[in-house]
Design an enzyme around this catalytic site. Structure first.
Site, short mmCIF file in Angstrom:
data_model
loop_
_atom_site.label_atom_id
_atom_site.label_comp_id
_atom_site.label_asym_id
_atom_site.label_seq_id
_atom_site.Cartn_x
_atom_site.Cartn_y
_atom_site.Cartn_z
N ARG A 317 0.80 -1.22 0.00
CA ARG A 317 0.00 0.00 0.00
C ARG A 317 0.83 1.27 0.00
O ARG A 317 0.51 2.24 -0.68
CB ARG A 317 -0.90 0.01 1.24
CG ARG A 317 -2.04 -0.97 1.13
CD ARG A 317 -2.90 -0.98 2.37
NE ARG A 317 -3.98 -1.95 2.17
CZ ARG A 317 -4.89 -2.24 3.08
NH1 ARG A 317 -4.86 -1.65 4.27
NH2 ARG A 317 -5.84 -3.12 2.82
N HIS A 382 -6.05 6.19 6.42
CA HIS A 382 -6.82 4.99 6.65
C HIS A 382 -6.63 4.37 8.03
O HIS A 382 -7.60 3.97 8.67
CB HIS A 382 -6.41 3.98 5.57
CG HIS A 382 -7.20 2.72 5.57
ND1 HIS A 382 -8.57 2.71 5.49
CD2 HIS A 382 -6.82 1.43 5.64
CE1 HIS A 382 -9.00 1.45 5.50
NE2 HIS A 382 -7.95 0.66 5.62
N ARG A 417 0.86 -1.77 7.95
CA ARG A 417 -0.01 -2.90 8.27
C ARG A 417 -0.42 -3.63 7.00
O ARG A 417 -0.72 -3.00 5.98
CB ARG A 417 -1.27 -2.41 8.97
CG ARG A 417 -2.31 -3.48 9.17
CD ARG A 417 -3.52 -2.97 9.92
NE ARG A 417 -4.36 -2.08 9.12
CZ ARG A 417 -5.36 -2.50 8.32
NH1 ARG A 417 -5.63 -3.78 8.21
NH2 ARG A 417 -6.08 -1.62 7.65
C1 LIG Z 1 -13.26 1.27 5.23
C2 LIG Z 1 -12.37 0.41 6.05
C3 LIG Z 1 -12.11 -0.90 5.65
C4 LIG Z 1 -11.28 -1.72 6.39
N1 LIG Z 1 -11.07 -3.02 5.98
C5 LIG Z 1 -10.30 -3.84 6.75
C6 LIG Z 1 -10.12 -5.20 6.39
O1 LIG Z 1 -10.64 -5.67 5.38
N2 LIG Z 1 -9.37 -5.99 7.16
C7 LIG Z 1 -8.80 -5.52 8.30
O2 LIG Z 1 -8.14 -6.30 8.99
N3 LIG Z 1 -8.95 -4.22 8.68
C8 LIG Z 1 -9.68 -3.37 7.93
N4 LIG Z 1 -9.84 -2.06 8.32
C9 LIG Z 1 -9.27 -1.61 9.58
C10 LIG Z 1 -10.12 -2.07 10.74
O3 LIG Z 1 -11.47 -2.09 10.38
C11 LIG Z 1 -10.02 -1.16 11.95
O4 LIG Z 1 -8.71 -0.91 12.21
C12 LIG Z 1 -10.61 -1.85 13.17
O5 LIG Z 1 -11.94 -2.13 12.93
C13 LIG Z 1 -10.48 -1.05 14.43
O6 LIG Z 1 -11.19 -1.73 15.46
P1 LIG Z 1 -11.17 -1.31 16.96
O7 LIG Z 1 -11.90 -2.33 17.72
O8 LIG Z 1 -9.78 -1.00 17.35
O9 LIG Z 1 -11.93 0.05 17.01
P2 LIG Z 1 -13.37 0.54 16.34
O10 LIG Z 1 -14.05 -0.62 15.73
O11 LIG Z 1 -13.06 1.67 15.55
O12 LIG Z 1 -14.11 0.93 17.61
C14 LIG Z 1 -13.80 2.09 18.33
C15 LIG Z 1 -14.78 2.20 19.45
O13 LIG Z 1 -14.37 3.12 20.40
C16 LIG Z 1 -15.40 3.97 20.77
N5 LIG Z 1 -14.86 5.21 21.25
C17 LIG Z 1 -13.95 6.01 20.66
N6 LIG Z 1 -13.72 7.06 21.43
C18 LIG Z 1 -14.47 6.92 22.54
C19 LIG Z 1 -14.67 7.71 23.72
N7 LIG Z 1 -14.04 8.84 23.91
N8 LIG Z 1 -15.54 7.28 24.64
C20 LIG Z 1 -16.21 6.12 24.46
N9 LIG Z 1 -16.05 5.35 23.39
C21 LIG Z 1 -15.20 5.75 22.43
C22 LIG Z 1 -16.21 4.08 19.51
O14 LIG Z 1 -17.52 4.49 19.77
C23 LIG Z 1 -16.15 2.67 18.97
O15 LIG Z 1 -17.13 1.89 19.59
C24 LIG Z 1 -10.67 -1.22 7.57
C25 LIG Z 1 -10.92 0.09 7.97
C26 LIG Z 1 -11.76 0.91 7.24
C27 LIG Z 1 -12.00 2.31 7.69
#
Ligand SMILES: Cc1cc2nc3c(=O)[nH]c(=O)nc-3n(C[C@H](O)[C@H](O)[C@H](O)COP(=O)(O)OP(=O)(O)OC[C@H]3O[C@@H](n4cnc5c(N)ncnc54)[C@H](O)[C@@H]3O)c2cc1C
Ligand code: SF4
Ligand code: SF4
Ligand code: FES
Ligand code: FES
Lengths: 613, 254, 259
Positions: A317, A382, A417
């Site tokens: 990427r 991203h 990544r």
């Molecule tokens: C369009 C897109 C496509 C992707 N495709 C892939 C893929 O195919 N394969 C892959 O491995 N990864 C992919 N990724 C990356 C991956 O989806 C994300 O990195 C991952 O989902 C992050 O998960 P997480 O559990 O860390 O946080 P998130 O799922 O982002 O959750 C964050 C949580 O924290 C909460 N939060 C944030 N701040 C606060 C606060 N101050 N107080 C209370 N709650 C808060 C939010 O409400 C949310 O519930 C993609 C990302 C995007 C944007």
């Protein structure tokens, strides 16, 4: 009056902040271990960023390619991260991902299948074997829904639309968190023995991003203020293909599978320009002529083992993003400032079947029929590889009782990544974080909430209303986004980084006086942005400082003034933390020593890359 | 190109409110959500609206545009007549919190009442794509709750205490048709879930942004399954003479 | 958080913020269905003009009068028609159509209706009987077999002069054939059949029979996708078939022999 009687107060063993894949998985584990667990999130349950992930979950299950195994996955991850990953995290990740996926299936996830009824796996950039467990192009939805169902039936208490603004401490250890309900604006205190941060990324500090409003770097900022360290914040992934037109959707992701299924990148002269950008170290894997690239596509489509090398569009990427950027900068871009991504030479039926959501996304939002015309795409902010620094085995940060997992934590991905490695990251480290947080809670005594901290947090939120003269948060946010986009973007130079830090200092001052004149505390997005803005500016500073520190180009971090690797920086991670004087400190920290057997595993690989990089 | 479009947006809370007019500068390819964001940025910083993905993937931005339940991020301005005013209201069926944001927590409460996947003792987890295809359609649901909003049983008759609504019929169908699930939810469907309240008038299917055939593929098959157990006179007769509780299920594989 | 129930503002029938012509569909449905019901009731009362040459009106099939030589003093159409009538009345598509257009429950999506919380849907008598739809399917399948037989018969023209029946085809043959084909398309797209033939299985791939039933289910599903269209086309076809035979028999229209 004590804080606990003044504010709505809940007491738990483990508080998980963030309900994406990582947060849900952590909460499930903590509650399974008998801890009283609360899960807090800014949006409704099931709407976190994880829901948007498309491609799949990387796990070496060897269902399709029997040669695959954790060692290869480990190697791929280290190579993708250009060897500054935390080796232990990379190892645990590769070893445990398959079990985490199987577990999801037991909880109700329905993945696509092979002919013999096993979980199907697909190929993706940087993975040696076909490794991504998926459901069409909506894998994230499948994952979050499964975890959500599992979680609610396990008795986790969920606090939706509740935003944490500060972590509370009892001396050195964590004591809980201060938050507000988005609906009413009322304040709430969570008293808890352990806190797990799973708040995701920081994309909203940039103008063009695939990220949602939630990605304001809250977790990183909360941890930073609580005394934790931020690791490798300069490593920010720009996905090469985001939409550039129409304006409303610019930055929206165009999945990598488009290129994997035959999509070609062209400039306005019709050239397939990626052939010009093949680094020597990738020559063994990447075709140097269009004819060979086309042959690869034809072989893959026919279900054959390819004899040709991969098309140049399938370089990692960071390289593709830079290639596109150069074309645009040198005047060979498309009308709306991107390049052309074309898959219309493939049969229309094939495109619709392989890429249903991309087909609809372009048709519905851009009036482009991708089976007949090219798309316009450009790089989009991203994912952040860096994040809260944690102990790889327990996910605990430098603050006792404070844990982190998912995109909010750093270490696993190094400088870049690989696609699919994030969803597996969430599962593996979400579980570990939940497990160790619960363990920690078992031995820790009940924490005490400090009234002054709580009142201070409340005052900060109130002042956005009571100040009469400040600026509108939307204005400052827009300026921050423009600035980061142009000065701390894909290519970085000393001069611009210095300028960005100056600009950040003024923005910080202006943001300190930001205020909201309309409405009241009830569901007021302007008010919420006032606080998010503070976090974004802080995290932007960490990114810019770390970028200034690392005087080399590695993975997603490209310095025009320091092209190529630098052996000095190959040995360190950057670490940002709050100094005694309250200002941000930054230092290089030696990489942890890798055990001999793992070293051997990647040695050949690494030598090659360091020589030719 | 500085075309201006008139928006009317509902502003208010549970104590009442009114439609407020805004002028929005039209950009090419704009969706209604872009218009709302522009209003927030330039005219009403406190305008409340939910959104996350801007790509019809998260189901946050449900509202009613010119009377029709839709996702704001998927509703293009140029789908409307140039002279038409864009009227945006919150979904009607759930209690209003503020402006375009409603309290949809009832849905999450309902979800808790549905027994989750309960694998059979014999489950070997070898599953084939033919079986997945049917279930995966239901798994596409992004929980936008537009179907819950439009369903007249909830919307007009306010029977939230007796009927789970189409979204959760989809959820139950998904579990009932899972090849590894060993639980029978037909009694729940008939009684607590209130399947009989649905009169298959298909508004849910019409509004579903994920194009799930809610009525044909989830609700009607569930009605047939309930009929098997509770309303089929031939089967009841058979059960009587055979003295069996599950007349055919064993042979049919449940 | 607020209570479970929203305070639904009292609805007026037809109250809506929709600006499109949502009322067109229910209006057309009422017109179409009413026209058919009026015509078919009238035709059923006639007790005459249901046969012309080898053609038999579908309203009067099976021709029990001819078979058993009964001399019925009521139109025997009624002893048959309750089957297809019941089949259609309990059909999932028609239920949607008349609940919306006749009962206004709801008249359109996101359009107001006044009934309030007293609504019972299909949970109580009489609409709980809709669950018997599968029984009507069994009976309708038998009637359908007769209609196929009638269509087959319509290829054999008995000529009073030459004696034995000769193979041939007239416009009436086509009319009856189209009728039975559309009725089959309608009946075999039935949701009850879709369930019984395979939909009830939780596993489509557990064993050879399950795999065959999955294929059959796929076929029925394909027809089911267009069940609404089949419902209208077959409704029109069956009414037209009766009309055609009737007009021929009354001498108002002359059937054309193709060969
Ligand atoms: C369009 C897109 C496509 C992707 N495709 C892939 C893929 O195919 N394969 C892959 O491995 N990864 C992919 N990724 C990356 C991956 O989806 C994300 O990195 C991952 O989902 C992050 O998960 P997480 O559990 O860390 O946080 P998130 O799922 O982002 O959750 C964050 C949580 O924290 C909460 N939060 C944030 N701040 C606060 C606060 N101050 N107080 C209370 N709650 C808060 C939010 O409400 C949310 O519930 C993609 C990302 C995007 C944007
Ligand atoms: S078909 Fe049933 S569930 Fe769907 S909207 Fe109509 S009544 Fe509600
Ligand atoms: S079934 Fe469709 S309309 Fe209903 S909540 Fe799911 S996606 Fe939305
Ligand atoms: S914002 Fe996610 S569906 Fe509209
Ligand atoms: S559902 Fe229409 S005939 Fe059975």
């Amino acid at each position: 009056m004590s804080a606990e009687s003044k504010y709505e107060t809940h007491e738990y063993d483990v508080l998980v902040i963030g309900a994406g894949g990582a947060g849900l998985r952590a909460a499930i584990e903590a509650s399974a271990m008998g801890a009283r667990t609360a899960l807090v999130c800014k949006s409704l349950l099931g709407k976190a960023h994880t829901v948007m992930a498309e491609g799949g979950i990387a796990a070496a299950m060897a269902n399709v390619d029997p040669q695959d195994g954790w060692e290869t996955h480990f190697k791929d991850t280290m190579r993708g991260g250009v060897f500054v990953n935390n080796w232990r995290m990379a190892q645990l990740h590769a070893q445990q991902a398959p079990d985490r996926v199987r577990e999801l299936e037991r909880w109700g996830a329905v993945f696509d299948r092979t002919h013999d009824g096993k979980i199907l796996q697909r190929a993706f950039g940087g993975h040696t074997y076909r490794r991504l467990v998926h459901v069409g192009d909506r894998t994230g939805l499948e994952m979050i829904r499964t975890l959500q169902e599992k979680g609610v039936h396990q008795g986790i208490d969920v606090f939706m639309e509740c935003a944490v603004t500060r972590l509370l401490k009892d001396g050195d250890r964590i004591a809980g968190a201060f938050a507000y309900w988005r609906e009413t604006g009322r304040y709430v205190i969570f008293k808890s023995k352990a806190v797990v941060l799973c708040t995701g990324g920081i994309g909203k500090a940039y103008k063009i991003t695939s990220n949602s409003w939630e990605y304001t770097g809250d977790g990183q900022a909360l941890a930073y203020h609580a005394g934790a360290e931020l690791l490798d914040m300069e490593f920010l992934q720009f996905h090469p293909t985001g939409m550039v037109w129409p304006p409303g959707v610019s930055g929206l992701l165009v999945t990598e599978s488009v290129r994997g299924d035959g999509g070609q990148l062209r400039n306005n002269k019709g050239e397939r320009f990626m052939f010009k950008h093949i680094p020597d170290r990738y020559k063994p894997q990447i075709s140097e002529t269009e004819a060979e690239a086309n042959q690869w596509i034809a072989e893959i489509r026919a279900g054959k083992q390819p004899t040709a090398r991969k098309p140049a569009e399938l370089l990692p990427r960071d390289i593709v993003a830079r290639g596109i950027y150069m074309e645009v900068k040198e005047g060979r871009g498309s009308p709306h400032g991107g390049v052309f991504l074309d898959i219309s030479h493939m049969p229309a039926e094939y495109v619709k079947k392989k890429l249903p959501s991309m087909y609809h996304q372009f048709k519905d939002l851009a009036d482009v029929d991708i089976t007949r015309e090219p798309m316009e795409v450009g790089p989009t902010t991203h994912y952040i590889m860096g994040g809260i620094r944690v102990n790889p085995d327990t996910q605990e940060s430098a603050v006792p009782g404070l844990f982190a997992a998912g995109e909010a934590a750093g270490g696993l991905h190094g400088a870049n990544r690989l696609g699919g490695n994030s969803l597996s990251d969430l599962l593996v480290f979400g579980k570990l974080a939940g497990e160790h947080a619960a363990q920690h809670a078992k031995t820790a005594g009940p924490p005490k909430v400090d009234d002054a901290q709580a009142d201070g947090a409340a005052r900060e939120m109130n002042e956005f209303f009571t100040r009469a003269d400040g600026e509108n948060p939307y204005q400052i946010h827009a300026e921050l986004q423009d600035m980061m986009q142009s000065l701390v973007g894909i290519f970085r130079v000393e001069d611009e980084l210095r300028k960005s830090l100056e600009k950040l200092a003024t923005l910080k001052n202006r943001a300190a006086r930001v205020c909201i004149k309309e409405g009241n505390k009830m569901f007021n997005p302007g008010w919420h942005l006032c606080k998010d803005l503070q976090n974004m500016i802080l995290i932007a500073e960490a990114v810019a400082r770390a970028a200034q520190f690392r005087k080399e180009s590695r993975g997603a971090h490209s310095r025009l003034d320091h092209p190529g690797f630098n052996p000095e920086f190959a040995k360190v991670n950057t670490v940002a933390f709050k100094g005694r004087d309250g200002a941000m400190q930054l230092e290089g920290r030696p990489l942890p020593e890798m055990p001999a057997e793992l070293k051997q595993l990647i040695e050949t690989e690494k030598n090659h890359k360091e020589r030719h990089g | 190109m500085a075309e201006v479009r008139k928006f009317k947006v509902y502003r208010g809370d549970k104590n009442g409110g009114q439609l407020t007019e805004y002028n929005v500068q039209v950009e090419p390819g704009m969706v209604v959500l872009d218009g709302i964001h522009q209003i927030q940025r330039t005219q009403a910083a406190d305008l409340a609206c939910r959104w996350n993905c801007k790509a019809a993937k998260c189901g946050s931005c449900s509202a009613e545009v010119n009377g029709k339940p839709r996702l704001l991020c998927k509703t293009r301005l140029d789908d409307f007549d140039p002279a038409e005013i864009i009227t945006v209201r919150p979904v009607k069926t759930f209690p209003l919190i503020r402006d375009l944001v409603c309290d949809v927590s009832w849905n999450f409460e309902v979800n808790k009442k549905i027994p989750p996947l309960t694998p059979k003792k014999t489950a070997d987890w070898v599953m084939h794509q033919e079986d997945m295809d049917r279930v995966q359609e239901f798994r596409k649901c992004i929980e936008c709750f537009l179907c819950q909003n439009v369903c007249h049983v909830l919307r007009n008759h306010d029977l939230k205490d007796r009927f789970y609504g189409p979204r959760f019929m989809v959820r139950i169908a998904c579990l009932e048709m899972h090849p590894m699930d060993g639980l029978d939810r037909t009694k729940l469907l008939k009684d607590e879930a209130g399947l009989g309240f649905c009169n298959i008038t298909k508004c849910c299917t019409e509004v579903c942004p994920e194009e799930i055939h809610i009525t044909d593929n989830a609700i009607i098959p569930l009605k047939e399954r309930v009929a098997d157990r509770h309303y089929d006179p031939l089967r009841a007769f058979w059960r009587k003479i055979m003295g069996a509780d599950h007349p055919c299920t064993c042979a049919d594989g449940g | 958080m607020a209570g479970i129930l929203s305070v639904t503002d009292p609805d007026r029938l037809g109250k809506t913020d929709r600006v499109d012509a949502w009322w067109v569909e229910p209006l057309l449905t009422v017109l179409g269905l009413t026209a058919f019901i009026v015509y078919s009731t009238w035709a059923a009362f006639q007790g005459d003009h249901y046969r012309f040459g080898p053609y038999l009106s579908p309203f009067y099939s099976p021709n029990i009068k001819e078979w058993f030589g009964w001399n019925l003093d009521f139109s025997f159409a009624f002893s048959i028609l309750w089957v297809p009538a019941g089949f259609r009345a309990t059909c999932y598509y028609y239920r949607k159509a008349y609940y919306r257009s006749y009962f206004m429950d709801p008249p359109g999506c996101a359009v107001g209706e006044p009934h309030g919380r007293s609504y019972l849907g299909e949970t109580e008598f009489p609409f709980i009987l809709q669950n018997l739809h599968r029984c009507f399917f069994y009976l309708a399948a038998i009637v359908l077999a007769f209609l196929w037989y009638d269509a087959y018969e319509a290829f054999f023209f008995k000529d009073a002069a030459t004696g034995p029946a000769t193979f041939g085809m007239g416009v009436g043959t086509i009319v009856l054939l189209v009728n039975v084909v559309t009725l089959t398309g309608f009946s075999f797209g039935c949701n009850s059949l879709r369930h019984l033939i395979g939909g009830k299985l939780d596993c489509f791939t557990c064993g050879a029979t399950a795999r065959i039933r999955h294929k059959l289910w796929g076929g029925v599903s394909l027809l089911n996708l267009r069940h609404t269209e089949w419902a209208w086309v077959s409704l029109f076809a069956v009414g037209f078939a009766d009309l055609y035979v009737r007009l021929c028999s009354m001498g108002i229209w002359h059937d054309i022999r193709i060969f």
